[in-house]
Design a protein around this motif. Structure first.
Motif, PDB file in Angstrom:
ATOM      1  N   THR A 193       0.797  -1.295  -0.203  1.00  0.00           N
ATOM      2  CA  THR A 193       0.017  -0.123   0.017  1.00  0.00           C
ATOM      3  C   THR A 193       0.751   1.393  -0.129  1.00  0.00           C
ATOM      4  N   ARG A 253      -5.715   6.107  -6.210  1.00  0.00           N
ATOM      5  CA  ARG A 253      -5.828   6.908  -5.001  1.00  0.00           C
ATOM      6  C   ARG A 253      -7.452   6.691  -4.660  1.00  0.00           C
ATOM      7  N   GLU A 254      -7.672   7.368  -3.635  1.00  0.00           N
ATOM      8  CA  GLU A 254      -9.024   7.272  -3.093  1.00  0.00           C
ATOM      9  C   GLU A 254      -9.949   8.311  -3.876  1.00  0.00           C
ATOM     10  N   GLN A 297     -10.828   7.424  -6.896  1.00  0.00           N
ATOM     11  CA  GLN A 297     -10.353   7.370  -8.284  1.00  0.00           C
ATOM     12  C   GLN A 297     -11.272   6.504  -9.096  1.00  0.00           C
TER      13      GLN A 297
END
Length: 235
Positions: free
Chosen positions: A162, A168-169, A171
């Motif tokens: 990670t 990415r968050e 996305q």
């Protein structure tokens, strides 16, 4: 609230009643769903392919569904190196519901939430995990990445590196897009593998449950389909 054993039977019946394709049983590379290692618990013997359009979550190369916990070198397995050849060989074996964590509705005896998948080789931070479907990366946690589809299905990838992800968050990602490299990221050192699980909404009569569901049959089918397209290579 229904007793766990009753709920297990009801949910298994729901799976069997769904208008979904069933996994063919004529390929000796894959043991049937629910055939856990002896002494490791009681699995879910449903051949329903819950996600017939799912993309296999390892980008390429051979892969092996085998328990990191009960396999050679695992916490409850035979002593030895987790890179032992026996962990990287057919046939595949289901390990959803292995004796690890309790109180999953589908699991009579335990509750491993998903499936352990070993990539082609015992090499950390090399083999890519990819998106099982189009969706959005809704969470990146310390040990895991979660992808949510438009239908609300949650695909979770655990033990990736990670610190060096391809996403990415929040996305959006397309089916087959790279997410991260398979590793052994956890509190303690683990065998190199991808823990892959699926969480979805199941309706049982008037009751709606959001729960982990058995992924094994869908993984077998998606692996077969992926290999028809690209062939099976070890690297």
């Amino acid at each position: 609230m229904m007793k766990m054993t009753v709920l297990n039977g009801v949910l298994a019946g729901v799976l069997g009643a769904l208008a979904l394709p069933a996994l063919a049983g004529n390929d000796d590379r894959f043991l049937p769903p629910g055939a856990l290692l002896p002494g490791s618990g009681s699995g879910v013997a449903s051949t329903a392919v819950l996600y017939p359009d799912m993309r296999f979550p390892i980008e390429k190369g051979a892969a092996y569904a085998s328990s990191h916990f009960y396999g050679v070198g695992g916490q409850r397995g035979k002593a030895g190196d987790s890179c032992d050849d026996s962990n990287y060989a057919y046939p595949w074996r289901d390990n959803f519901c292995e004796l690890r964590k309790d109180n999953l509705p589908f699991c009579l005896s335990g509750g491993h939430q998903g499936q352990d998948l070993r990539p082609a080789t015992c090499r950390a931070n090399f083999h890519w995990a990819v998106a099982a479907d189009d969706g959005v990366i809704v969470q990146i946690a310390r040990f895991s990445v979660t992808l949510q589809t438009a239908a609300g299905t949650l695909y979770r990838y655990v033990h990736l590196n990670t610190s060096d992800l391809a996403v990415r968050e929040l996305q959006p990602v397309a089916r087959g897009a790279r997410i991260g490299r398979i590793s052994n990221n956890w509190i303690d050192k683990l065998p190199i593998h991808l823990h892959f699980d699926v969480k979805d909404t199941i309706k049982v009569g008037q009751q709606t449950l959001v729960t982990f569901v058995p992924p094994y049959a869908s993984l077998v089918e998606s692996y077969i389909q992926r290999n028809k397209i690209q062939g099976e290579q070890h690297e």
